[in-house]
Motif scaffolding. Sequence first.
Motif, mmCIF file in Angstrom:
data_model
loop_
_atom_site.group_PDB
_atom_site.id
_atom_site.type_symbol
_atom_site.label_atom_id
_atom_site.label_comp_id
_atom_site.label_asym_id
_atom_site.label_seq_id
_atom_site.Cartn_x
_atom_site.Cartn_y
_atom_site.Cartn_z
ATOM 1 N N UNK A 192 0.807 -1.227 0.000
ATOM 2 C CA UNK A 192 0.000 0.000 0.000
ATOM 3 C C UNK A 192 0.842 1.282 0.000
ATOM 4 N N UNK A 193 2.151 1.136 -0.119
ATOM 5 C CA UNK A 193 3.013 2.324 -0.189
ATOM 6 C C UNK A 193 2.784 3.013 -1.534
ATOM 7 N N UNK A 194 2.391 4.297 -1.509
ATOM 8 C CA UNK A 194 2.196 5.003 -2.782
ATOM 9 C C UNK A 194 3.544 5.362 -3.410
ATOM 10 N N UNK A 195 3.847 4.727 -4.528
ATOM 11 C CA UNK A 195 5.119 4.958 -5.209
ATOM 12 C C UNK A 195 4.808 5.272 -6.671
ATOM 13 N N UNK A 196 5.411 6.338 -7.223
ATOM 14 C CA UNK A 196 5.132 6.682 -8.620
ATOM 15 C C UNK A 196 5.798 5.716 -9.592
ATOM 16 N N UNK A 197 5.304 5.739 -10.807
ATOM 17 C CA UNK A 197 5.894 4.931 -11.863
ATOM 18 C C UNK A 197 5.286 3.545 -11.932
ATOM 19 N N UNK B 290 7.701 0.535 -12.554
ATOM 20 C CA UNK B 290 8.706 -0.465 -12.200
ATOM 21 C C UNK B 290 8.860 -0.632 -10.696
ATOM 22 N N UNK B 291 9.064 0.459 -9.971
ATOM 23 C CA UNK B 291 9.264 0.357 -8.528
ATOM 24 C C UNK B 291 8.048 -0.233 -7.808
ATOM 25 N N UNK B 292 6.811 0.172 -8.140
ATOM 26 C CA UNK B 292 5.656 -0.462 -7.495
ATOM 27 C C UNK B 292 5.590 -1.968 -7.755
ATOM 28 N N UNK B 293 5.986 -2.380 -8.969
ATOM 29 C CA UNK B 293 5.979 -3.805 -9.287
ATOM 30 C C UNK B 293 7.046 -4.548 -8.493
ATOM 31 N N UNK B 294 8.226 -3.947 -8.356
ATOM 32 C CA UNK B 294 9.292 -4.552 -7.550
ATOM 33 C C UNK B 294 8.835 -4.687 -6.099
ATOM 34 N N UNK B 295 8.198 -3.644 -5.567
ATOM 35 C CA UNK B 295 7.697 -3.702 -4.187
ATOM 36 C C UNK B 295 6.625 -4.774 -4.031
ATOM 37 N N UNK C 124 -5.546 3.844 -15.853
ATOM 38 C CA UNK C 124 -4.533 3.941 -14.807
ATOM 39 C C UNK C 124 -4.333 2.617 -14.084
ATOM 40 N N UNK C 125 -4.271 1.522 -14.840
ATOM 41 C CA UNK C 125 -4.004 0.237 -14.206
ATOM 42 C C UNK C 125 -2.646 0.281 -13.529
ATOM 43 N N UNK C 126 -2.615 -0.011 -12.248
ATOM 44 C CA UNK C 126 -1.372 0.084 -11.491
ATOM 45 C C UNK C 126 -0.568 -1.192 -11.570
ATOM 46 N N UNK C 127 0.436 -1.274 -10.724
ATOM 47 C CA UNK C 127 1.293 -2.454 -10.698
ATOM 48 C C UNK C 127 0.542 -3.656 -10.153
ATOM 49 N N UNK C 128 -0.413 -3.396 -9.258
ATOM 50 C CA UNK C 128 -1.086 -4.518 -8.622
ATOM 51 C C UNK C 128 -2.185 -5.122 -9.494
#
Length: 195
Positions: free
Chosen positions: A44-49, A51-56, A121-125
Motif C-alpha cells: 500500500x506504499x504510494x510509489x510513482x511509476x 517499475x518500482x511499485x511492481x518490484x515492491x 490507470x491500471x497500477x502495478x497490482x
Amino acid sequence: MRLIAASLALAVVIGYLLGGRLSSVASLRVRWQPLAIVGLGVQVIPVPGRTLPLVLLYVSFVLLVAFAAANVRARVAGFWLILIGIALNFTVIGLNQGMPVTRDALVASGQGDTLAVLLDDGGAKHHLAGPGDRLLLLGDVLPIRPIRMVASPGDLIAYAGVVWLVVTAMLGRFAPSRERSGRPAAIPEGVHDVG
C-alpha cells in the motif's frame, strides 16, 4: 479489505456456532509476524511509476510466502491453505506483471464503473485482463456481488485458510508445536497423560 472483513466475520460466526470464544484467539502464536506486517504494508506504499511499485509488489509476496511457509512448518492450522493461495496469486502476478482482472467479473460484481480506471490507470497490482495475459483462470475472475468485489482463486483459498485459523484459535485447538526452548508446548487443561 472487504473480503478480509467478510472472511473474519464468517470465521467468528462459525467459531461461536461451534462453541468457541473470541478471547481464545489471543493465545494463538503465529511465527514471523513482522514479515506479514511488512509484506502487506509494502503493497500500500504510494510509489510513482510502474517499475518500482511492481518490484515492491514482488518483495511483498516473497515476504508473505516466507511468513506462511514458516507457519506451515510450525503446523499452525490453516496456513497450508494460506500458503497455497499466496503462491497462486504470486504466480499469476509474476507471469503478468500484475494481477489481471477480467471485464466480465468486474461487471458481474457491480463494479463496471471501475473499468475506465483500470484502462486509464491500471497500477502495478491490478490491470484489465487482455489477450496477452497468461494463466488468466488464476486472475481476478470471480465476482462477489454482495460485497462488490472481484477475487482470484488464490484469494478464496488463502481466506479459507484464515477462516480455518481463526475458528481453530477460537476453539483453543492450536498446532502441536515446540516452544523456542525445544520443550513441548503446554498441555491444555483437562488433558491428562494415561500411563
